[in-house]
Write a protein that holds these residues in place. Structure first.
Motif, PDB file in Angstrom:
ATOM      1  N   ALA A 299      68.861  15.229  -3.828  1.00 16.51           N
ATOM      2  CA  ALA A 299      67.621  14.557  -3.431  1.00 16.51           C
ATOM      3  C   ALA A 299      67.197  14.946  -2.021  1.00 16.51           C
ATOM      4  CB  ALA A 299      67.783  13.041  -3.543  1.00 16.51           C
ATOM      5  N   GLU A 300      68.102  14.858  -1.076  1.00 18.30           N
ATOM      6  CA  GLU A 300      67.729  15.156   0.312  1.00 18.30           C
ATOM      7  C   GLU A 300      67.394  16.629   0.517  1.00 18.30           C
ATOM      8  OE1 GLU A 300      69.406  14.577   4.882  1.00 18.30           O
ATOM      9  OE2 GLU A 300      70.517  13.762   3.168  1.00 18.30           O
ATOM     10  N   PRO A 301      68.223  17.591   0.030  1.00 17.00           N
ATOM     11  CA  PRO A 301      67.840  19.003   0.186  1.00 17.00           C
ATOM     12  C   PRO A 301      66.511  19.331  -0.492  1.00 17.00           C
ATOM     13  CG  PRO A 301      70.151  18.815  -0.415  1.00 17.00           C
ATOM     14  CD  PRO A 301      69.564  17.457  -0.565  1.00 17.00           C
ATOM     15  N   ARG A 302      66.253  18.726  -1.664  1.00 12.98           N
ATOM     16  CA  ARG A 302      65.002  18.995  -2.360  1.00 12.98           C
ATOM     17  C   ARG A 302      63.817  18.469  -1.554  1.00 12.98           C
ATOM     18  NH1 ARG A 302      65.155  17.197  -8.247  1.00 12.98           N
ATOM     19  NH2 ARG A 302      65.314  15.135  -7.293  1.00 12.98           N
ATOM     20  N   ALA A 303      63.952  17.286  -0.958  1.00 10.97           N
ATOM     21  CA  ALA A 303      62.875  16.734  -0.143  1.00 10.97           C
ATOM     22  C   ALA A 303      62.567  17.641   1.037  1.00 10.97           C
ATOM     23  CB  ALA A 303      63.241  15.325   0.330  1.00 10.97           C
ATOM     24  N   LYS A 304      63.632  18.173   1.661  1.00 12.91           N
ATOM     25  CA  LYS A 304      63.426  19.091   2.783  1.00 12.91           C
ATOM     26  C   LYS A 304      62.739  20.374   2.330  1.00 12.91           C
ATOM     27  CE  LYS A 304      65.378  16.619   6.020  1.00 12.91           C
ATOM     28  NZ  LYS A 304      64.588  16.098   7.177  1.00 12.91           N
ATOM     29  N   LEU A 305      63.120  20.878   1.157  1.00 12.06           N
ATOM     30  CA  LEU A 305      62.523  22.100   0.637  1.00 12.06           C
ATOM     31  C   LEU A 305      61.055  21.876   0.283  1.00 12.06           C
ATOM     32  CD1 LEU A 305      62.817  25.035  -0.135  1.00 12.06           C
ATOM     33  CD2 LEU A 305      63.749  24.327  -2.343  1.00 12.06           C
ATOM     34  N   LEU A 306      60.747  20.729  -0.329  1.00 11.85           N
ATOM     35  CA  LEU A 306      59.355  20.411  -0.646  1.00 11.85           C
ATOM     36  C   LEU A 306      58.513  20.318   0.623  1.00 11.85           C
ATOM     37  CD1 LEU A 306      59.771  17.749  -3.471  1.00 11.85           C
ATOM     38  CD2 LEU A 306      58.728  20.001  -3.701  1.00 11.85           C
ATOM     39  N   GLU A 307      59.078  19.731   1.668  1.00 14.57           N
ATOM     40  CA  GLU A 307      58.358  19.645   2.934  1.00 14.57           C
ATOM     41  C   GLU A 307      58.096  21.037   3.502  1.00 14.57           C
ATOM     42  OE1 GLU A 307      58.910  17.666   7.404  1.00 14.57           O
ATOM     43  OE2 GLU A 307      60.425  17.362   5.849  1.00 14.57           O
TER      44      GLU A 307
ATOM     45  N   ILE B 287      48.509  25.652 -11.389  1.00 15.20           N
ATOM     46  CA  ILE B 287      49.200  25.261 -12.619  1.00 15.20           C
ATOM     47  C   ILE B 287      50.688  25.290 -12.308  1.00 15.20           C
ATOM     48  CG2 ILE B 287      49.647  25.816 -15.035  1.00 15.20           C
ATOM     49  CD1 ILE B 287      46.979  27.204 -15.121  1.00 15.20           C
ATOM     50  N   TYR B 288      51.299  24.123 -12.220  1.00 16.70           N
ATOM     51  CA  TYR B 288      52.696  24.038 -11.824  1.00 16.70           C
ATOM     52  C   TYR B 288      53.590  23.832 -13.039  1.00 16.70           C
ATOM     53  CZ  TYR B 288      51.267  23.602  -6.944  1.00 16.70           C
ATOM     54  OH  TYR B 288      50.750  23.830  -5.706  1.00 16.70           O
ATOM     55  N   THR B 289      54.741  24.461 -13.008  1.00 20.76           N
ATOM     56  CA  THR B 289      55.688  24.326 -14.116  1.00 20.76           C
ATOM     57  C   THR B 289      57.069  23.883 -13.665  1.00 20.76           C
ATOM     58  OG1 THR B 289      56.253  26.682 -13.924  1.00 20.76           O
ATOM     59  CG2 THR B 289      54.500  26.093 -15.473  1.00 20.76           C
ATOM     60  N   GLY B 290      57.302  23.775 -12.370  1.00 28.41           N
ATOM     61  CA  GLY B 290      58.630  23.417 -11.890  1.00 28.41           C
ATOM     62  C   GLY B 290      58.589  22.249 -10.928  1.00 28.41           C
ATOM     63  N   THR B 291      59.743  21.955 -10.331  1.00 32.43           N
ATOM     64  CA  THR B 291      59.860  20.849  -9.393  1.00 32.43           C
ATOM     65  C   THR B 291      59.377  21.250  -8.006  1.00 32.43           C
ATOM     66  OG1 THR B 291      61.755  20.023 -10.627  1.00 32.43           O
ATOM     67  CG2 THR B 291      61.435  19.160  -8.421  1.00 32.43           C
TER      68      THR B 291
ATOM     69  N   TYR C  45      48.341  33.239  -7.706  1.00 29.81           N
ATOM     70  CA  TYR C  45      49.260  32.728  -8.717  1.00 29.81           C
ATOM     71  C   TYR C  45      49.805  31.375  -8.268  1.00 29.81           C
ATOM     72  CZ  TYR C  45      52.728  34.238  -5.306  1.00 29.81           C
ATOM     73  OH  TYR C  45      53.444  34.401  -4.150  1.00 29.81           O
ATOM     74  N   SER C  46      50.386  30.669  -9.204  1.00 31.19           N
ATOM     75  CA  SER C  46      51.154  29.464  -8.912  1.00 31.19           C
ATOM     76  C   SER C  46      52.618  29.730  -9.242  1.00 31.19           C
ATOM     77  CB  SER C  46      50.650  28.271  -9.742  1.00 31.19           C
ATOM     78  OG  SER C  46      49.346  27.919  -9.377  1.00 31.19           O
ATOM     79  N   MET C  47      53.502  29.261  -8.383  1.00 32.23           N
ATOM     80  CA  MET C  47      54.935  29.469  -8.578  1.00 32.23           C
ATOM     81  C   MET C  47      55.630  28.126  -8.716  1.00 32.23           C
ATOM     82  SD  MET C  47      57.740  31.232  -6.014  1.00 32.23           S
ATOM     83  CE  MET C  47      57.690  29.812  -4.908  1.00 32.23           C
ATOM     84  N   GLY C  48      56.529  28.028  -9.683  1.00 33.85           N
ATOM     85  CA  GLY C  48      57.314  26.816  -9.860  1.00 33.85           C
ATOM     86  C   GLY C  48      58.796  27.147  -9.921  1.00 33.85           C
ATOM     87  N   VAL C  49      59.606  26.349  -9.259  1.00 31.92           N
ATOM     88  CA  VAL C  49      61.058  26.545  -9.250  1.00 31.92           C
ATOM     89  C   VAL C  49      61.725  25.292  -9.796  1.00 31.92           C
ATOM     90  CG1 VAL C  49      63.093  27.062  -7.872  1.00 31.92           C
ATOM     91  CG2 VAL C  49      60.892  28.061  -7.239  1.00 31.92           C
ATOM     92  N   SER C  50      62.516  25.463 -10.837  1.00 28.73           N
ATOM     93  CA  SER C  50      63.295  24.371 -11.411  1.00 28.73           C
ATOM     94  C   SER C  50      64.777  24.629 -11.171  1.00 28.73           C
ATOM     95  CB  SER C  50      63.034  24.246 -12.918  1.00 28.73           C
ATOM     96  OG  SER C  50      61.676  23.995 -13.177  1.00 28.73           O
ATOM     97  N   MET C  51      65.533  23.572 -10.961  1.00 31.19           N
ATOM     98  CA  MET C  51      66.973  23.696 -10.723  1.00 31.19           C
ATOM     99  C   MET C  51      67.725  23.298 -11.993  1.00 31.19           C
ATOM    100  SD  MET C  51      66.760  24.735  -7.652  1.00 31.19           S
ATOM    101  CE  MET C  51      68.481  24.764  -7.159  1.00 31.19           C
ATOM    102  N   TRP C  52      68.544  24.219 -12.499  1.00 34.16           N
ATOM    103  CA  TRP C  52      69.323  23.981 -13.719  1.00 34.16           C
ATOM    104  C   TRP C  52      70.804  23.858 -13.361  1.00 34.16           C
ATOM    105  CZ3 TRP C  52      72.537  27.656 -16.596  1.00 34.16           C
ATOM    106  CH2 TRP C  52      73.017  27.113 -17.799  1.00 34.16           C
TER     107      TRP C  52
ATOM    108  N   PHE D 122      74.035  24.679  -9.223  1.00 31.02           N
ATOM    109  CA  PHE D 122      72.625  24.645  -9.548  1.00 31.02           C
ATOM    110  C   PHE D 122      72.079  26.067  -9.538  1.00 31.02           C
ATOM    111  CE2 PHE D 122      73.223  20.309  -8.003  1.00 31.02           C
ATOM    112  CZ  PHE D 122      72.561  19.597  -8.990  1.00 31.02           C
ATOM    113  N   ILE D 123      71.356  26.418 -10.589  1.00 32.24           N
ATOM    114  CA  ILE D 123      70.765  27.752 -10.704  1.00 32.24           C
ATOM    115  C   ILE D 123      69.246  27.612 -10.659  1.00 32.24           C
ATOM    116  CG2 ILE D 123      70.502  29.796 -12.155  1.00 32.24           C
ATOM    117  CD1 ILE D 123      73.222  29.177 -13.348  1.00 32.24           C
ATOM    118  N   PRO D 124      68.563  28.262  -9.686  1.00 26.55           N
ATOM    119  CA  PRO D 124      67.091  28.170  -9.633  1.00 26.55           C
ATOM    120  C   PRO D 124      66.443  29.044 -10.705  1.00 26.55           C
ATOM    121  CG  PRO D 124      67.900  29.592  -7.885  1.00 26.55           C
ATOM    122  CD  PRO D 124      69.126  29.024  -8.556  1.00 26.55           C
ATOM    123  N   ILE D 125      65.450  28.478 -11.392  1.00 28.02           N
ATOM    124  CA  ILE D 125      64.679  29.208 -12.395  1.00 28.02           C
ATOM    125  C   ILE D 125      63.227  29.237 -11.924  1.00 28.02           C
ATOM    126  CG2 ILE D 125      63.918  29.287 -14.795  1.00 28.02           C
ATOM    127  CD1 ILE D 125      66.442  27.775 -15.550  1.00 28.02           C
TER     128      ILE D 125
END
Length: 292
Positions: free
Chosen positions: A37-45, A246-250, A146-153, A159-162
């Motif tokens: 949660a915290e690393p993702r919030a920092k990355l989104l910022e 058009i977003y497809t990831g987190t 383009y729009s880019m989306g990154v999801s974490m699997w 965790f593997i970024p897609i």
């Protein structure tokens, strides 16, 4: 803190079957969410700040080599034309999303008659029509983005970024407005894409795409250009753009650039002539015989 050979204090984290007394009722998904949660919030910022920085970037010079530049002062070539004006964007521009932005057609291309390139504000540019009649306005534009989306699997260990890439679908608006800003006429063009949605390759999604459309507008008679009241009657033509991602990831990012220059952009207005000489048709024509 370590407690070898002893029970851990209440509320402490420890590895083992219990995973911490206060964590006992949490699922694996909840535990994973706590870790990211915290690393993702920092990355989104960071992504938001990067997008803001990119939208505030200054424009870059565009390709401006064209033979029409040499004819800029050749008004004699327009003697038989009622009115004409051609403009291009002198720069490439990054544009923000989810808002209409007027594209700066700020450079004159070739001679003009009854029209002019004007800039009512900084980073703007449109064609001003200075005489009445029936005008046709044509525009040609080129965009890329383009729009880019990154999801974490989570594969059970790491965790593997897609990453996926999606096209953007800009809308273009061609408008004729009077000196008070009232819209006289407008036409919208929706740019579709032949690029596969969610293609994995960045090169595919970021390929330039071009479009062209036109409008005709009938304008009332105007005073001569040297009349002090003439500017109050002039009509302005402008081209605006709007797009949404058009977003497809987190984790998301989007970009759109409009390419200027003489090869990638144009805004042209031509007044249909009212000075046409009628052709003298023959009263009688010869018999052509049988067909077949």
């Amino acid at each position: 803190m370590t407690t070898p050979g002893q029970n851990a204090p209440d509320g402490s984290w420890q590895f083992g079957d219990r995973m911490g007394q206060e964590m006992a009722g949490l699922s694996q998904a909840q535990l994973i969410e706590m870790q990211v949660a915290e690393p993702r919030a920092k990355l989104l910022e960071a992504v938001d700040l990067f997008n803001l920085f990119r939208q505030q970037l200054d424009s870059t010079p565009a390709w401006m080599t064209d033979g029409q530049n040499a004819l800029r002062n050749r008004l004699d070539l327009l003697e038989q034309a009622s009115g004409y004006g051609s403009a291009v964007m002198s720069k490439n521009w990054n544009v923000p999303y989810n808002q209409w932005v007027v594209l700066p057609f700020d450079a004159q291309l070739g001679p003009m008659k009854g029209a002019a390139v004007t800039a009512p504000a900084e980073r703007s540019g449109w064609l001003t029509l200075k005489k009445g009649g029936l005008w046709r306005v044509d525009t040609h534009f080129t965009v890329q983005g383009y729009s880019m989306g990154v999801s974490m699997w989570w594969n059970g260990a790491i965790f593997i970024p897609i990453t996926t890439y999606s096209p953007i679908f800009p809308k273009l608006m061609l408008e004729a407005i009077d000196s008070q800003g009232t819209v006289i006429s407008k036409k919208q063009f929706d740019l579709v894409s032949d690029i596969a949605l969610n293609a994995q390759g960045l090169t595919q999604q970021n390929s330039p795409r071009s479009g062209a459309f036109q409008m005709t507008v009938l304008l009332d008679q105007m005073p001569p250009e040297d009349d002090p009241s003439a500017p109050d009657h002039w009509v302005h033509v402008r081209l605006s753009i709007w797009y949404e991602p058009i977003y497809t990831g987190t984790l998301n990012s989007t970009t759109c650039k409009v390419l200027g220059g003489t090869k990638r952009s144009s805004l042209i207005a031509s007044c249909w002539s009212r000075d046409v000489d009628h052709i003298n048709y023959a009263d009688e024509v010869p018999d052509g015989g049988d067909l077949g």
